[in-house]
Design an enzyme around this catalytic site. Structure first.
Site, PDB file in Angstrom:
ATOM      1  CE  LYS A 191      -3.621   2.657   0.158  1.00  0.00           C
ATOM      2  NZ  LYS A 191      -3.712   3.631   1.174  1.00  0.00           N
ATOM      3  CD  GLU A 198      -2.988   8.074  -3.659  1.00  0.00           C
ATOM      4  OE1 GLU A 198      -3.504   6.948  -3.608  1.00  0.00           O
ATOM      5  OE2 GLU A 198      -2.982   8.859  -2.688  1.00  0.00           O
TER       6      GLU A 198
HETATM    7  O1  5RP Z   1      -4.278   6.182   1.212  1.00  0.00           O
HETATM    8  C1  5RP Z   1      -4.889   7.116   0.724  1.00  0.00           C
HETATM    9  C2  5RP Z   1      -5.282   7.155  -0.706  1.00  0.00           C
HETATM   10  O2  5RP Z   1      -4.794   6.032  -1.397  1.00  0.00           O
HETATM   11  C3  5RP Z   1      -5.193   8.240   1.641  1.00  0.00           C
HETATM   12  O3  5RP Z   1      -6.199   9.094   1.188  1.00  0.00           O
HETATM   13  C4  5RP Z   1      -3.940   8.976   1.997  1.00  0.00           C
HETATM   14  O4  5RP Z   1      -4.227   9.929   2.980  1.00  0.00           O
HETATM   15  C5  5RP Z   1      -3.297   9.619   0.785  1.00  0.00           C
HETATM   16  O5  5RP Z   1      -1.970   9.979   1.057  1.00  0.00           O
HETATM   17  P1  5RP Z   1      -1.573  11.511   1.357  1.00  0.00           P
HETATM   18  O6  5RP Z   1      -2.442  11.949   2.521  1.00  0.00           O
HETATM   19  O7  5RP Z   1      -0.114  11.439   1.753  1.00  0.00           O
HETATM   20  O8  5RP Z   1      -1.840  12.318   0.108  1.00  0.00           O
END
Ligand code: 5RP
Length: 327
Positions: A191, A198
């Site tokens: 993850k 992401e």
């Molecule tokens: O796991 C997630 C999405 O996949 C969460 O929304 C997470 O908070 C996203 O990461 P960040 O807050 O660092 O942008």
């Protein structure tokens, strides 16, 4: 199955409701008594303490902790370990650091408790669409929990089987939206890399839209300026283009609401996974140019804001309901 859901925020509350909709029973606990009262009204049993929750669970009890990573998760799992009975299963479904999982799994094993880490993706949309889950832990425990994962997962839906995958030779769970990645820690490790990716994808969209927007700038020769419709560009890219994706869908939604993204300051926060991904890349000596740059772009957004930063905030708000700190 009967599950204690510890933490009823944006993720835990929706997951508990999806589980109840799927026929499971929920014992709900949260420090916020209002959150407990609301889910009790929806059919859960409430508990005012973790000890009380244990009294309402069978054996082995299943504890699903859905809290922000860090001190609060650590402290709660410690309290659960005190309230639990041998054989109980403790699941951390938040975004914990995978090395914390490895440590906790060993500590809980000494008390004959099973520890499972579940990297959970799906954000605020998960109740309806299901959650993609990356799971770490021992085979027997994961098999026991399968009805829970099956209910939370999106299921095969209308996504066609990937060419090359042979039905009776592959783990069907991946096609339903969850995997048993390996031992404790591996779920959150996968993850963590998902979230690292992401960041990179989000940054790519953010920079692209910023360049498109700035094409009308007075720094350019007048006959080379274009006043582009970003809302329509996002829309057209959703339809048959190479770069269509859910993050682009979320961008299109945000632009359709307000192309100026005035709701967002441009300050982009992070929850840690991006940094941990780069730490892992450093430990493994794997070059991670794009992911590193996207993490640093977030740090930079905290000192000066670009339109691209607002695009990032719009996507974070879209998938996670994250509200940025006002500047
Ligand atoms: O796991 C997630 C999405 O996949 C969460 O929304 C997470 O908070 C996203 O990461 P960040 O807050 O660092 O942008």
């Amino acid at each position: 199955m009967k599950i204690a859901m510890i933490g009823l925020g944006r993720m835990g509350g929706n997951m508990a409701r999806r589980l109840m909709e799927g026929g499971h029973e929920i014992v709900a606990f949260d420090r916020d008594a209002d959150a407990v009262a609301k889910i009790v009204a929806d059919g859960a049993e409430g508990a005012a303490s973790l000890d009380e929750a244990r009294g309402k669970l069978g054996s082995p009890a299943i504890w699903w902790v859905m809290l922000p990573a860090g001190a609060i998760t650590e402290q709660t799992i410690g309290t659960i370990a005190d309230a639990a009975q041998p054989g109980d299963i403790v699941i951390d479904g938040g975004n914990s650091f995978y090395k914390d999982d490895i440590r906790r799994a060993k500590a809980l094993a000494e008390k004959q408790l099973h520890y499972v880490d579940v990297g959970t993706s799906g954000g605020v949309w998960g109740r309806e669409r299901g959650y993609c889950m990356m799971i770490g832990g021992d085979n027997e425990t994961i098999a026991h929990l399968d009805p829970i994962f099956e209910t939370l997962a999106p299921g095969t839906g209308d996504i066609v089987r990937t060419p090359g995958r042979i039905a009776d030779k592959v783990d069907q769970r991946a096609e339903k939206g969850y995997i048993h990645a390996g031992p404790a820690g591996s779920g959150h490790f996968v993850k963590m890399i998902h979230n690292g990716i992401e960041y990179g994808l989000m940054q790519a969209y953010a920079e692209g839209f910023d360049i498109l927007k700035t094409k009308s700038s007075e720094i350019l020769p007048e006959d080379e300026r274009f006043d582009l419709n970003l809302t329509d560009i996002a829309e057209v890219w959703r339809r048959g283009s190479v770069i269509s994706s859910w993050l682009l869908d979320l961008t299109a939604i945000a632009l359709a609401k307000d192309e100026k993204l005035d709701q967002f300051s441009g300050h982009v926060a992070d929850s840690g996974e991006g940094q941990w991904t780069i730490d892992a890349a450093m430990e493994e000596k794997v070059p991670a140019n794009v992911l590193t740059a996207s993490l640093f772009a977030r740090y930079r957004s905290r000192v000066e804001h670009t339109y691209g930063d607002k695009v990032l905030s719009a996507m974070r708000f879209g998938f996670g309901g994250h509200v940025e700190m006002p500047q």
